[in-house]
Design an enzyme around this catalytic site. Structure first.
Site, PDB file in Angstrom:
ATOM      1  N   SER A   1     -47.658 -22.008  22.712  1.00  0.00           N
ATOM      2  CA  SER A   1     -46.977 -20.746  23.015  1.00  0.00           C
ATOM      3  C   SER A   1     -45.870 -20.852  24.056  1.00  0.00           C
ATOM      4  O   SER A   1     -45.211 -19.850  24.356  1.00  0.00           O
ATOM      5  CB  SER A   1     -47.994 -19.694  23.463  1.00  0.00           C
ATOM      6  OG  SER A   1     -48.723 -19.214  22.364  1.00  0.00           O
TER       7      SER A   1
ATOM      8  N   SER B   1     -49.370 -13.121  25.342  1.00  0.00           N
ATOM      9  CA  SER B   1     -48.874 -14.123  24.389  1.00  0.00           C
ATOM     10  C   SER B   1     -48.983 -13.637  22.950  1.00  0.00           C
ATOM     11  O   SER B   1     -49.392 -14.377  22.054  1.00  0.00           O
ATOM     12  CB  SER B   1     -49.644 -15.447  24.557  1.00  0.00           C
ATOM     13  OG  SER B   1     -48.923 -16.534  24.018  1.00  0.00           O
TER      14      SER B   1
ATOM     15  N   LYS C   1     -42.587 -19.394  23.132  1.00  0.00           N
ATOM     16  CA  LYS C   1     -42.188 -18.001  23.349  1.00  0.00           C
ATOM     17  C   LYS C   1     -41.185 -17.842  24.497  1.00  0.00           C
ATOM     18  O   LYS C   1     -40.539 -16.799  24.605  1.00  0.00           O
ATOM     19  CB  LYS C   1     -43.430 -17.140  23.603  1.00  0.00           C
ATOM     20  CG  LYS C   1     -44.373 -17.063  22.402  1.00  0.00           C
ATOM     21  CD  LYS C   1     -45.538 -16.123  22.675  1.00  0.00           C
ATOM     22  CE  LYS C   1     -46.445 -15.966  21.472  1.00  0.00           C
ATOM     23  NZ  LYS C   1     -47.424 -17.058  21.360  1.00  0.00           N
TER      24      LYS C   1
END
Length: 277
Positions: A57, A116, A60
């Site tokens: 993640s 997230s 992101k």
């Protein structure tokens, strides 16, 4: 503050003629790759920092970076059923969004970075591509423009793809974080421990809490992002203020709790290195 106490101890020892404190040893790092640098350009730690690895993640961060270039924080984005299904089907972390909700881009950045949310990532990618394919192309163009030569994106959320998976390096991730933190909006979002959105006619109430435990465990932490997949293991991109400098680091392929304790040690270590010159 730890650094303040350290500097004070050094000054006192010099004044009274005692032996000055000794700079701390470099902390042990069990992660597969790591990199720590300060805003003066001093590299405090490097471990396989140019090795291409999945970063989960942490992807992101680039999603947020592109959104900040493309949109206005007051823009309204409608959550689609495909966004919700994608996150649920892949077992990804979500922000608990529901199809039909309309939220501002500012609020969706919190949904993206704190819990997230893969649902938020996909909604933002669809809106600002327009379409996910176009958005991923923008992510990769941004990576090239920023000099992230060992980074490739295949989606906006960091979940594994069946083939041609994305990758980055510890050095590239730190470089991206330093650039992203130049945005006051990004810095405010990733430095928040939680964010609440009240119920309105177009969306329900939401409370998102930051998965980055370092924010409450160490002094003067600025963010930035956690990540986990089976392939990437536990990752942490982190930043803090130490002795007047911004310190940014990353741990890739680590253990869950260890990444936070190691990051705290690395921030303090970098600060001590700055203090001792």
């Amino acid at each position: 503050m730890r650094i303040g106490r350290l500097i004070g101890a050094v000054v006192v020892s010099l004044v009274v003629g005692a032996s000055p404190a000794v700079a701390a040893q470099e902390p042990a790092v069990g992660a597969k790759a790591a990199y720590v640098v300060d805003s003066a350009g001093t590299v405090h730690l490097g471990k396989r920092e140019t090795k291409r690895l999945p970063v989960a993640s942490l992807v992101k961060v680039m999603t947020a970076y592109v959104v900040l270039q493309e949109g206005r924080m007051s823009d309204t984005v409608t959550i689609g059923a495909t966004d919700v299904r994608y996150a649920a089907r892949g077992g990804a972390a979500t922000a608990g969004l529901r199809a039909g909700e309309r939220l501002t881009t500012r609020d969706l950045l919190y949904a993206l970075m704190l819990p997230s949310g893969a649902d938020a990532a996909n909604a933002l990618a669809r809106h600002y591509g327009p379409g996910k394919t176009a958005f991923i192309a923008k992510m990769n163009r941004a990576a090239r423009a920023l000099g992230l030569s060992d980074t490739r994106y295949t989606n906006a959320d960091g979940m594994p793809t069946p083939a041609n998976g994305g990758y980055s390096t510890a050095a590239d991730q730190v470089k991206l974080a330093r650039l992203a933190l130049e945005s006051s909006v990004f810095a405010t979002v990733v430095g928040s421990t939680s964010h609440k959105v009240g119920k309105t006619k177009v969306h329900r109430a939401h409370t998102w809490r930051n998965t980055n435990k370092l924010l409450t465990r160490a002094d003067d932490v600025l963010g930035v992002k956690t990540g986990y997949t089976n392939a990437a293991r536990y990752c942490l991109l982190f930043a803090g203020e130490r002795n007047g400098l911004q310190v940014v680091g990353v741990l890739l392929g680590d253990q869950d709790e260890r990444r936070f304790s190691t990051a705290e040690k690395l921030l303090d270590y970098a600060g001590e290195q700055v203090a001792f010159g």
